[in-house]
Design a protein around this motif. Structure first.
Motif, PDB file in Angstrom:
ATOM      1  N   LEU A 276       2.119   1.729  -3.542  1.00 29.16           N
ATOM      2  CA  LEU A 276       1.032   2.262  -4.355  1.00 29.16           C
ATOM      3  C   LEU A 276       0.809   3.747  -4.068  1.00 29.16           C
ATOM      4  CD1 LEU A 276      -1.200   1.694  -6.409  1.00 29.16           C
ATOM      5  CD2 LEU A 276      -2.662   0.996  -4.499  1.00 29.16           C
ATOM      6  N   ASP A 277       0.926   4.130  -2.806  1.00 30.05           N
ATOM      7  CA  ASP A 277       0.755   5.534  -2.437  1.00 30.05           C
ATOM      8  C   ASP A 277       1.795   6.411  -3.137  1.00 30.05           C
ATOM      9  OD1 ASP A 277      -0.595   7.589  -0.855  1.00 30.05           O
ATOM     10  OD2 ASP A 277       1.277   7.703   0.265  1.00 30.05           O
ATOM     11  N   VAL A 278       3.038   5.944  -3.201  1.00 28.93           N
ATOM     12  CA  VAL A 278       4.098   6.704  -3.878  1.00 28.93           C
ATOM     13  C   VAL A 278       3.802   6.768  -5.380  1.00 28.93           C
ATOM     14  CG1 VAL A 278       6.539   6.678  -4.496  1.00 28.93           C
ATOM     15  CG2 VAL A 278       5.855   6.207  -2.142  1.00 28.93           C
TER      16      VAL A 278
ATOM     17  N   GLU B 277       0.990   6.631  -6.861  1.00 29.56           N
ATOM     18  CA  GLU B 277      -0.167   7.482  -7.125  1.00 29.56           C
ATOM     19  C   GLU B 277       0.054   8.918  -6.664  1.00 29.56           C
ATOM     20  OE1 GLU B 277      -3.340   5.371  -5.174  1.00 29.56           O
ATOM     21  OE2 GLU B 277      -3.744   4.164  -6.977  1.00 29.56           O
TER      22      GLU B 277
ATOM     23  N   GLU C  14       0.834  -1.202   0.000  1.00 33.84           N
ATOM     24  CA  GLU C  14       0.000   0.000   0.000  1.00 33.84           C
ATOM     25  C   GLU C  14       0.873   1.259   0.000  1.00 33.84           C
ATOM     26  OE1 GLU C  14      -3.339   0.500  -0.264  1.00 33.84           O
ATOM     27  OE2 GLU C  14      -3.542  -1.644  -0.634  1.00 33.84           O
ATOM     28  N   ASP C  15       2.009   1.206   0.704  1.00 31.25           N
ATOM     29  CA  ASP C  15       2.932   2.356   0.710  1.00 31.25           C
ATOM     30  C   ASP C  15       3.541   2.573  -0.671  1.00 31.25           C
ATOM     31  OD1 ASP C  15       2.500   2.843   3.422  1.00 31.25           O
ATOM     32  OD2 ASP C  15       4.142   1.496   4.023  1.00 31.25           O
TER      33      ASP C  15
ATOM     34  N   GLY D 227       0.591  10.109  -3.634  1.00 30.88           N
ATOM     35  CA  GLY D 227       0.027  10.463  -2.352  1.00 30.88           C
ATOM     36  C   GLY D 227      -1.447  10.845  -2.392  1.00 30.88           C
ATOM     37  N   ARG D 228      -2.149  10.442  -3.428  1.00 35.81           N
ATOM     38  CA  ARG D 228      -3.568  10.788  -3.551  1.00 35.81           C
ATOM     39  C   ARG D 228      -4.475   9.859  -2.772  1.00 35.81           C
ATOM     40  NH1 ARG D 228      -1.904  10.899  -8.986  1.00 35.81           N
ATOM     41  NH2 ARG D 228      -3.044   8.971  -9.288  1.00 35.81           N
ATOM     42  N   GLY D 229      -3.904   8.773  -2.212  1.00 38.57           N
ATOM     43  CA  GLY D 229      -4.737   7.803  -1.471  1.00 38.57           C
ATOM     44  C   GLY D 229      -5.424   6.920  -2.398  1.00 38.57           C
TER      45      GLY D 229
END
Length: 90
Positions: free
Chosen positions: A82-84, A86, A79-80, A88-90
């Protein structure tokens, strides 16, 4: 597993405990196991303290094999990533 569940539940304050519990007879909530980004009920991992997160992982580990626990922990860690990706859009 019962001991690990007890330790997890005892780590929660009253508000977190209320969010974490699901009535046993709430069949709809218990069958809601898909992953679609949306607002969910329950206690979010991100809203837990480090002590509560450790207790949650201990509970997960008590009910899975080492391979299963490693797979689940890896998915959480991704998930971390994926956050990078994306931004940081969640």
């Amino acid at each position: 597993m019962a001991s690990a569940a007890g330790r997890f539940l005892s780590s929660l304050d009253a508000a977190a405990l209320e969010m974490a519990r699901v009535p046993f007879d709430d069949g709809a909530a218990r069958r809601d196991w898909h992953y679609v980004p949306r607002v969910r009920g329950g206690l979010a991992f991100v809203d837990m303290t480090p002590v509560q997160q450790k207790a949650a992982y201990d509970l997960l580990a008590s009910g899975t094999s080492l391979t299963g626990f490693a797979a689940a922990a890896t998915i959480v860690a991704l998930e971390d990533v994926l956050d990078v990706i994306e931004g940081g859009r969640g």
